[in-house]
Design a protein around this motif. Structure first.
Motif, PDB file in Angstrom:
ATOM      1  N   LEU A 116       0.989  -1.174  -0.032  1.00 25.98           N
ATOM      2  CA  LEU A 116       0.293   0.249  -0.004  1.00 25.98           C
ATOM      3  C   LEU A 116       0.536   0.952  -0.012  1.00 25.98           C
ATOM      4  O   LEU A 116       1.901   1.238   1.011  1.00 25.98           O
ATOM      5  CB  LEU A 116      -0.441  -0.362   1.408  1.00 25.98           C
ATOM      6  CG  LEU A 116      -1.933   0.817   1.172  1.00 25.98           C
ATOM      7  CD1 LEU A 116      -2.714   1.316  -0.255  1.00 25.98           C
ATOM      8  CD2 LEU A 116      -2.864   1.057   2.854  1.00 25.98           C
ATOM      9  N   ALA A 117       0.576   1.931  -0.741  1.00 25.75           N
ATOM     10  CA  ALA A 117       1.579   3.449  -1.200  1.00 25.75           C
ATOM     11  C   ALA A 117       0.938   4.249  -2.094  1.00 25.75           C
ATOM     12  O   ALA A 117      -0.363   4.205  -1.872  1.00 25.75           O
ATOM     13  CB  ALA A 117       2.317   2.992  -2.406  1.00 25.75           C
ATOM     14  N   PRO A 118       1.124   5.272  -1.423  1.00 26.56           N
ATOM     15  CA  PRO A 118       0.659   6.946  -1.803  1.00 26.56           C
ATOM     16  C   PRO A 118      -0.551   6.179  -3.521  1.00 26.56           C
ATOM     17  O   PRO A 118       0.842   5.920  -4.801  1.00 26.56           O
ATOM     18  CB  PRO A 118       1.002   7.627  -1.680  1.00 26.56           C
ATOM     19  CG  PRO A 118       3.053   7.405  -0.677  1.00 26.56           C
ATOM     20  CD  PRO A 118       2.475   5.846  -0.814  1.00 26.56           C
ATOM     21  N   GLY A 119      -0.623   7.079  -3.698  1.00 28.42           N
ATOM     22  CA  GLY A 119      -2.178   6.442  -4.946  1.00 28.42           C
ATOM     23  C   GLY A 119      -2.155   5.879  -5.108  1.00 28.42           C
ATOM     24  O   GLY A 119      -2.478   5.155  -6.976  1.00 28.42           O
ATOM     25  N   ALA A 120      -1.550   4.028  -4.527  1.00 28.41           N
ATOM     26  CA  ALA A 120      -0.932   2.997  -5.379  1.00 28.41           C
ATOM     27  C   ALA A 120      -1.385   1.677  -4.883  1.00 28.41           C
ATOM     28  O   ALA A 120      -1.008   1.682  -2.962  1.00 28.41           O
ATOM     29  CB  ALA A 120       0.088   3.084  -6.207  1.00 28.41           C
ATOM     30  N   VAL A 121      -1.531   0.587  -5.509  1.00 26.67           N
ATOM     31  CA  VAL A 121      -1.326  -0.976  -4.639  1.00 26.67           C
ATOM     32  C   VAL A 121      -0.694  -1.358  -5.826  1.00 26.67           C
ATOM     33  O   VAL A 121      -0.757  -1.574  -6.594  1.00 26.67           O
ATOM     34  CB  VAL A 121      -2.424  -1.538  -4.631  1.00 26.67           C
ATOM     35  CG1 VAL A 121      -2.242  -2.571  -3.773  1.00 26.67           C
ATOM     36  CG2 VAL A 121      -3.078  -1.208  -3.449  1.00 26.67           C
ATOM     37  N   GLN A 122       1.111  -2.195  -5.636  1.00 28.99           N
ATOM     38  CA  GLN A 122       1.744  -2.465  -5.348  1.00 28.99           C
ATOM     39  C   GLN A 122       1.789  -3.358  -5.653  1.00 28.99           C
ATOM     40  O   GLN A 122       1.339  -3.989  -4.292  1.00 28.99           O
ATOM     41  CB  GLN A 122       3.094  -1.525  -5.551  1.00 28.99           C
ATOM     42  CG  GLN A 122       3.176  -0.262  -5.800  1.00 28.99           C
ATOM     43  CD  GLN A 122       4.749   0.662  -4.729  1.00 28.99           C
ATOM     44  OE1 GLN A 122       5.466  -0.262  -4.270  1.00 28.99           O
ATOM     45  NE2 GLN A 122       4.774   1.312  -5.546  1.00 28.99           N
ATOM     46  N   LEU A 123       1.970  -4.547  -6.964  1.00 23.89           N
ATOM     47  CA  LEU A 123       2.036  -6.192  -6.516  1.00 23.89           C
ATOM     48  C   LEU A 123       3.046  -6.587  -7.172  1.00 23.89           C
ATOM     49  O   LEU A 123       4.375  -6.072  -8.080  1.00 23.89           O
ATOM     50  CB  LEU A 123       1.404  -6.622  -7.507  1.00 23.89           C
ATOM     51  CG  LEU A 123       0.995  -7.580  -7.698  1.00 23.89           C
ATOM     52  CD1 LEU A 123       0.540  -8.416  -6.722  1.00 23.89           C
ATOM     53  CD2 LEU A 123       0.144  -8.767  -8.835  1.00 23.89           C
ATOM     54  N   GLU A 124       3.861  -7.503  -6.573  1.00 22.71           N
ATOM     55  CA  GLU A 124       4.788  -8.408  -6.787  1.00 22.71           C
ATOM     56  C   GLU A 124       4.146  -9.680  -6.580  1.00 22.71           C
ATOM     57  O   GLU A 124       4.543 -10.164  -5.695  1.00 22.71           O
ATOM     58  CB  GLU A 124       5.950  -8.168  -6.010  1.00 22.71           C
ATOM     59  CG  GLU A 124       7.017  -9.088  -6.425  1.00 22.71           C
ATOM     60  CD  GLU A 124       8.628  -9.015  -5.135  1.00 22.71           C
ATOM     61  OE1 GLU A 124       8.788 -10.577  -4.981  1.00 22.71           O
ATOM     62  OE2 GLU A 124       8.858  -8.325  -4.687  1.00 22.71           O
ATOM     63  N   LEU A 125       4.859 -10.738  -7.657  1.00 23.21           N
ATOM     64  CA  LEU A 125       3.825 -11.963  -7.828  1.00 23.21           C
ATOM     65  C   LEU A 125       5.157 -12.678  -7.392  1.00 23.21           C
ATOM     66  O   LEU A 125       5.630 -13.062  -9.398  1.00 23.21           O
ATOM     67  CB  LEU A 125       3.295 -11.697  -8.704  1.00 23.21           C
ATOM     68  CG  LEU A 125       2.187 -13.367  -8.911  1.00 23.21           C
ATOM     69  CD1 LEU A 125       1.721 -13.686  -7.138  1.00 23.21           C
ATOM     70  CD2 LEU A 125       1.357 -12.776 -10.002  1.00 23.21           C
ATOM     71  N   ASP A 126       5.383 -13.679  -6.934  1.00 27.04           N
ATOM     72  CA  ASP A 126       6.940 -14.121  -7.309  1.00 27.04           C
ATOM     73  C   ASP A 126       6.257 -15.880  -8.065  1.00 27.04           C
ATOM     74  O   ASP A 126       5.296 -16.499  -6.367  1.00 27.04           O
ATOM     75  CB  ASP A 126       7.579 -14.416  -5.912  1.00 27.04           C
ATOM     76  CG  ASP A 126       8.145 -13.411  -5.536  1.00 27.04           C
ATOM     77  OD1 ASP A 126       8.045 -12.150  -6.463  1.00 27.04           O
ATOM     78  OD2 ASP A 126       8.983 -13.421  -4.734  1.00 27.04           O
ATOM     79  N   LEU A 127       5.826 -16.755  -8.913  1.00 27.03           N
ATOM     80  CA  LEU A 127       6.087 -17.467  -9.570  1.00 27.03           C
ATOM     81  C   LEU A 127       7.174 -18.819  -9.737  1.00 27.03           C
ATOM     82  O   LEU A 127       8.311 -18.366  -9.847  1.00 27.03           O
ATOM     83  CB  LEU A 127       5.595 -17.832 -10.534  1.00 27.03           C
ATOM     84  CG  LEU A 127       4.491 -16.623 -10.967  1.00 27.03           C
ATOM     85  CD1 LEU A 127       3.818 -16.253 -12.803  1.00 27.03           C
ATOM     86  CD2 LEU A 127       3.336 -16.787  -9.972  1.00 27.03           C
ATOM     87  N   THR A 128       7.117 -19.689  -8.524  1.00 26.16           N
ATOM     88  CA  THR A 128       7.857 -20.736  -8.177  1.00 26.16           C
ATOM     89  C   THR A 128       7.855 -22.032  -8.647  1.00 26.16           C
ATOM     90  O   THR A 128       7.138 -22.570  -7.919  1.00 26.16           O
ATOM     91  CB  THR A 128       8.517 -20.312  -6.789  1.00 26.16           C
ATOM     92  OG1 THR A 128       8.935 -19.127  -6.391  1.00 26.16           O
ATOM     93  CG2 THR A 128      10.533 -21.655  -6.601  1.00 26.16           C
ATOM     94  N   PRO A 129       7.892 -23.158  -9.933  1.00 22.54           N
ATOM     95  CA  PRO A 129       7.097 -23.734  -9.507  1.00 22.54           C
ATOM     96  C   PRO A 129       8.251 -25.131  -9.570  1.00 22.54           C
ATOM     97  O   PRO A 129       9.716 -24.828  -9.437  1.00 22.54           O
ATOM     98  CB  PRO A 129       7.627 -24.723 -11.500  1.00 22.54           C
ATOM     99  CG  PRO A 129       8.472 -22.893 -11.534  1.00 22.54           C
ATOM    100  CD  PRO A 129       8.776 -22.354 -10.738  1.00 22.54           C
TER     101      PRO A 129
END
Length: 176
Positions: free
Chosen positions: A29-42
């Motif tokens: 949760l940041a000013p003016g945004a919701v930031q996403l880091e999606l880590d995919l590990t198979p």
């Protein structure tokens, strides 16, 4: 005996399921945004089939174009609502490790995206839902706070779905 138990617990905590795709969503949760880091590990048993869905030309590499196309497909199966309003993800970047590293379950493909939201002082909510499931998957989602530009945030509640695909966050925002 205690040392043996400690080693067993440590190793089990670091174990990686070979028959699943681990999906870790880190929402900030940041000013003016919701930031996403999606880590995919198979895991090794699902990596080959999963990588074929990304490597469109089957050359054993993930090009920048293939990575961005894939990331957009994943984000299309993710949803974020801010204050009950669907908010689209804007793809920022995709970090793709070497193909062989993913094939052997030894690396992480990362998708970064941003959902814009209005800054408002007071209570708010956002909900993240990840419906991406190309193979057997395990999901988790966590929230982080990034105070900046005079904004401060506090999490007053979190609700995780039992399968880990959905996270609802209740927060307060204060502007100084």
């Amino acid at each position: 005996m205690a040392w043996t138990i400690l080693v067993a617990v440590c190793c089990a905590a670091q174990a990686h399921p070979v028959d699943e795709l681990l999906q870790g969503a880190y929402l900030t949760l940041a000013p003016g945004a919701v930031q996403l880091e999606l880590d995919l590990t198979p895991g090794t048993q699902v990596a080959g089939g999963w990588l074929r869905t990304i490597d469109a030309n089957a050359d054993g590499q993930i090009s920048a174009s293939e990575a961005r196309t894939f990331a957009r497909q994943v984000l299309a199966q993710s949803r974020v609502t801010v204050g009950g309003v669907d908010t689209p993800w804007a793809l920022d970047q995709v970090v793709t490790p070497p193909y062989q590293n993913l094939l052997t379950g030894n690396d992480v493909l990362k998708i970064y995206a941003v959902a814009r939201r209005p800054d408002r002082a007071g209570a708010g909510t956002f909900t993240y839902q990840n419906r991406y499931q190309p193979v057997k998957s395990r999901w988790m989602a966590n929230v982080f706070l990034l105070p900046a530009a005079g904004w401060q945030y506090g999490v007053s509640g979190q609700q995780h779905s039992t399968d880990g695909q959905t996270l609802t966050v209740t927060y307060t925002a204060v502007h100084h």
